[in-house]
Design an enzyme around this catalytic site. Sequence first.
Site, PDB file in Angstrom:
ATOM      1  N   LYS A  76       0.852  -1.200   0.000  1.00 62.18           N
ATOM      2  CA  LYS A  76       0.000   0.000   0.000  1.00 62.18           C
ATOM      3  C   LYS A  76       0.886   1.248   0.000  1.00 62.18           C
ATOM      4  O   LYS A  76       0.643   2.199  -0.737  1.00 62.18           O
ATOM      5  CB  LYS A  76      -0.858  -0.045   1.268  1.00 62.18           C
ATOM      6  CG  LYS A  76      -1.947   0.947   1.306  1.00 62.18           C
ATOM      7  CD  LYS A  76      -3.249   0.307   0.888  1.00 62.18           C
ATOM      8  CE  LYS A  76      -4.396   1.287   0.951  1.00 62.18           C
ATOM      9  NZ  LYS A  76      -5.638   0.687   0.564  1.00 62.18           N
ATOM     10  N   LYS A 103      -2.759 -11.492  -8.361  1.00 60.30           N
ATOM     11  CA  LYS A 103      -3.911 -11.683  -7.481  1.00 60.30           C
ATOM     12  C   LYS A 103      -5.159 -10.969  -7.969  1.00 60.30           C
ATOM     13  O   LYS A 103      -5.107  -9.782  -8.289  1.00 60.30           O
ATOM     14  CB  LYS A 103      -3.545 -11.164  -6.084  1.00 60.30           C
ATOM     15  CG  LYS A 103      -4.592 -11.456  -5.043  1.00 60.30           C
ATOM     16  CD  LYS A 103      -4.299 -10.758  -3.734  1.00 60.30           C
ATOM     17  CE  LYS A 103      -5.610 -10.345  -3.084  1.00 60.30           C
ATOM     18  NZ  LYS A 103      -5.447  -9.438  -1.973  1.00 60.30           N
ATOM     19  N   LYS A 113     -10.331  -6.852  -5.217  1.00 58.28           N
ATOM     20  CA  LYS A 113     -11.411  -5.875  -5.408  1.00 58.28           C
ATOM     21  C   LYS A 113     -10.894  -4.511  -5.854  1.00 58.28           C
ATOM     22  O   LYS A 113     -11.516  -3.834  -6.648  1.00 58.28           O
ATOM     23  CB  LYS A 113     -12.172  -5.699  -4.091  1.00 58.28           C
ATOM     24  CG  LYS A 113     -13.070  -6.851  -3.743  1.00 58.28           C
ATOM     25  CD  LYS A 113     -13.581  -6.718  -2.305  1.00 58.28           C
ATOM     26  CE  LYS A 113     -13.724  -8.080  -1.651  1.00 58.28           C
ATOM     27  NZ  LYS A 113     -13.529  -8.098  -0.217  1.00 58.28           N
TER      28      LYS A 113
END
Length: 354
Positions: free
Chosen positions: A117, A205, A208
């Site tokens: 992140k 991966k 969402k």
Amino acid sequence: MATDKREIILSGIRPTGRLHYGNYFGAIRAFLDLQEQGHRCYYFIADYHALTTITERMDLYRQTIDMLRTYVACGLDPAKSVIYRQSDLPCTAELTLLLGMITNIGHLERGTTYKDKMAKLTSESEGLEGNPLSYGLLGYPVLMAADILIVKADKVPVGDDQRQHVEMAIEMARKFNHRFGEVLKVPASVPRNALRLPGLDGSAKMGKSDNNTLDLLDDPKTVLAKIKGVQTTTDPLPLSSDSDDPDAIIPQMPPSLGALYRMLHLLAPEDVYQDFVGKYRRGEKFYGTLKTTLAEHVSKFNAPIIEGFNAPGNTEATVCEFLRANAEKVTETALDTVESCKAAMGLGRSLFRA
Ligand code: TYM
């Protein structure tokens, strides 16, 4: 009363969007198996965790309810599993506080989710302006450890991407027990073969926030459009292995084509999958039929879930009703854990709970 010797299973999903195939094959499929095997299953919606990304009150509420309706549509049964909302169990926040006292900040900063992140934000044009890196994001694994340890879980069915978080929970439990006595149950590690489903864009991966998902509630038109949009212009690479094992073959394919084969292997009968492996080996032109075949299998899989989601007995009202009852079922175990930890640390009992 005889004590319940069944294994305790716990897992959760953040309500940050619709459930996708990574969620299903990484987690929900195991939730269903474990539920049917008769274990004591706790499955929750991680709405506290979602606050690291969701800021709109109604989005969080709506997505929580819809995710619970999707759980039910997939076959999770509130009469067999304790299905609840994380924020209905506020003593989880108290255990998070206690675990935070024994958690090293450097350890949290080395967490892969936090580092990813951080890397993403620093590479974006606005950099770290607006400070989206919250205390809550850094402490995410501590809250997750509290979720797991508070119900005394034996097993935590999750996809491979959550492996490190479960390892952190194991370490926190060991550290706590070492310092304060054997209070917390130490859960098992995530098995080596846990799945990490790639995204439709060929990235490692499906996720969402990456706009690369195939969702359980996607209608046939959307499914076909998403699958047709998968990039398959790269020439197939020769397969060095003549093994049948998808784990040996699929990683040798161009990534987005590999993602299609992985899905096909999960959804279609073995002979259909093998037929397409044969076509690949022979270098035939088959991408169009691969995509339409996969789209058919996906839509067939989605149909009963979409129907279940829209069923008259699966509404906001019915979900809210079982949430109330199930929050009570989990509260007793959870309070027992928190009170034992507080006593072990020399803190007072919570008198209002007595
Ligand atoms: P979340 O919401 O990101 O994902 C929910 C579950 O789906 C799995 N998953 C995948 N598995 C395989 N391949 C993928 N591409 C893929 N994408 C998602 C995840 O591994 C997970 O099992 N931190 C958790 C939620 C959580 C939790 C917990 C889980 C909070 N507390 C305690 C277990 C125990 C999360 O963000 O999952």
